[in-house]
Design a protein around this motif. Structure first.
Motif, mmCIF file in Angstrom:
data_model
loop_
_atom_site.group_PDB
_atom_site.id
_atom_site.type_symbol
_atom_site.label_atom_id
_atom_site.label_comp_id
_atom_site.label_asym_id
_atom_site.label_seq_id
_atom_site.Cartn_x
_atom_site.Cartn_y
_atom_site.Cartn_z
ATOM 1 N N ALA A 64 0.762 -1.277 0.030
ATOM 2 C CA ALA A 64 0.036 0.176 -0.155
ATOM 3 C C ALA A 64 0.942 1.281 0.091
ATOM 4 N N GLU A 65 1.895 1.253 0.776
ATOM 5 C CA GLU A 65 2.824 2.465 0.793
ATOM 6 C C GLU A 65 3.554 2.622 -0.504
ATOM 7 N N THR A 66 3.956 1.414 -1.074
ATOM 8 C CA THR A 66 4.758 1.609 -2.061
ATOM 9 C C THR A 66 3.658 1.945 -3.289
ATOM 10 N N GLU A 67 2.424 1.657 -3.361
ATOM 11 C CA GLU A 67 1.593 2.156 -4.181
ATOM 12 C C GLU A 67 1.643 3.615 -4.204
ATOM 13 N N ILE A 68 1.516 4.282 -2.873
ATOM 14 C CA ILE A 68 1.299 5.790 -2.848
ATOM 15 C C ILE A 68 2.804 6.303 -3.435
ATOM 16 N N LEU A 69 3.825 5.775 -3.030
ATOM 17 C CA LEU A 69 5.128 6.400 -3.632
ATOM 18 C C LEU A 69 5.220 6.326 -4.966
ATOM 19 N N SER A 70 4.790 5.302 -5.551
ATOM 20 C CA SER A 70 4.859 5.259 -7.047
ATOM 21 C C SER A 70 3.962 6.092 -7.896
ATOM 22 N N SER A 71 2.686 6.393 -7.066
ATOM 23 C CA SER A 71 1.737 7.241 -7.852
ATOM 24 C C SER A 71 1.480 8.371 -7.634
ATOM 25 N N CYS A 72 2.473 9.117 -6.706
ATOM 26 C CA CYS A 72 2.033 10.354 -6.130
ATOM 27 C C CYS A 72 3.423 10.909 -6.251
ATOM 28 N N GLY A 73 4.529 10.694 -7.102
ATOM 29 C CA GLY A 73 5.894 11.302 -7.070
ATOM 30 C C GLY A 73 5.799 12.678 -7.537
ATOM 31 N N ALA A 74 4.827 13.188 -8.271
ATOM 32 C CA ALA A 74 4.690 14.472 -8.967
ATOM 33 C C ALA A 74 4.294 15.357 -7.735
#
Length: 328
Positions: A64-74
């Motif tokens: 779940a945390e990796t999903e956030i880091l991957s999708s919210c970089g901008a």
């Protein structure tokens, strides 16, 4: 460019044993409810086992945390900006830190960890991925204020504390740690912190008692570490891993439960446990939006932005160091 630092080393005795580890174990085993702080899970063996836990199908927080880091970089880049020194509290996963570093283009990376060999291995792996990024590993107990390397003293700081490790602590200890982080990072700093969210207890219990038994080995390694480092005689075959949801405190609790009456020694002191008696080894508190905000504010941080994964299982919060108010 990369440098190895040996600042803020954990205090050890003539046998190389962390004095705080011995003190915490002896004190914790003397209490009516035996308990040992969860930070002592993370010797080199424990750190490797935890990395294995993060890959388990039941253990959703890392995905779940990796999903956030991957999708919210901008959004991270916009909110955080470039040119900060990223200070990671705990040398961490080989997955999460690179995602953040890719997103925000930092000026330096400073991993802090109490497990020296694991810290150096993690730092070397990350330096290989980012050959132009200055990496300054610091072996230290980040529960105390850490003096950061001189090379990053002039840079604005971003603290990075993923994995909901803050949930391992009772409110008083968590508040103290957040204040210590603020002191380590200094004025004008930011903190990006992971906090797990309250959800179905069955999902939570499965995440901390996986079918493959990896979490059980992680928990039992604490007793094995006591035997290895403190001259312990704990009969490991008489302990079993227990994970249960405590709704009153909104937390998963992990225990080592005696399956029979036992007697043992640690550092020359004698202890006993009755069948069914436990050593409380970990809390993993789960948060609501309100409770996470209150905790951060109490610790000297003002939440500025929060993100959750698509299933609302986990949150990441960006907070600014609160500017102290002068007395009226």
């Amino acid at each position: 460019m990369r440098t190895n630092e040996s600042l803020n080393l954990v205090e050890v005795d003539e046998n190389g044993v962390a004095t705080d580890f011995r003190a915490d174990v002896l004190q914790g085993l003397s209490e009516p409810q035996k308990a040992i702080p969860a930070r002592w899970f993370y010797d080199d063996i424990g750190s490797e086992l935890f990395e294995d836990i993060t890959q388990l199908p039941e253990y959703y927080p890392t995905r779940a945390e990796t999903e956030i880091l991957s999708s919210c970089g901008a959004e991270f880049r916009e909110r955080i900006g470039e040119g900060r020194a990223v200070v990671e509290f705990g040398s961490g996963s080989s997955v999460k830190a690179p995602l953040l570093l890719d997103a925000i283009a930092p000026a330096a990376y400073v991993p802090l960890d109490i497990a020296g060999d694991f810290l150096r291995a993690s730092a070397e792996a990350l330096a290989a991925k980012f050959p132009t990024l200055p990496v300054h590993p610091v072996e230290a107990d980040f529960m105390r204020k850490v003096e950061l390397p001189e090379a990053v003293s002039h840079l604005p700081k971003l603290g990075f504390f993923p994995g909901s490790t803050i949930g391992n602590m009772v409110a008083r200890t968590a508040t103290d740690l957040l204040r210590t982080m603020r002191a380590t990072l200094g004025e004008g700093s930011q903190l990006l912190i992971g906090m797990d969210l309250i959800k179905d207890p069955a999902v939570l219990e499965a995440a901390y008692d996986d079918a493959a038994g990896v979490t059980a080995r992680f928990n039992c390694n604490l007793a094995a570490r006591i035997n290895r480092e403190l001259g312990g005689t704990i009969p490991l075959d008489a302990l079993r891993h227990v994970a249960r949801w405590n709704d009153d405190y909104a937390r998963i609790e992990m225990h080592l439960e005696a399956t029979r009456d036992i007697a043992f020694q640690v550092a020359g002191r004698r202890f006993t446990m009755r069948e069914g008696e436990t050593i409380h080894t970990e809390n993993s508190h789960k948060f609501s939006r309100r409770s996470s905000t209150l905790l951060l504010l109490a610790g000297g941080w003002t939440p500025a932005r929060r993100w959750t994964d698509a299933e609302d299982r986990f949150s990441m919060i960006l907070a600014d160091a609160t500017v102290p108010r002068s007395a009226p």
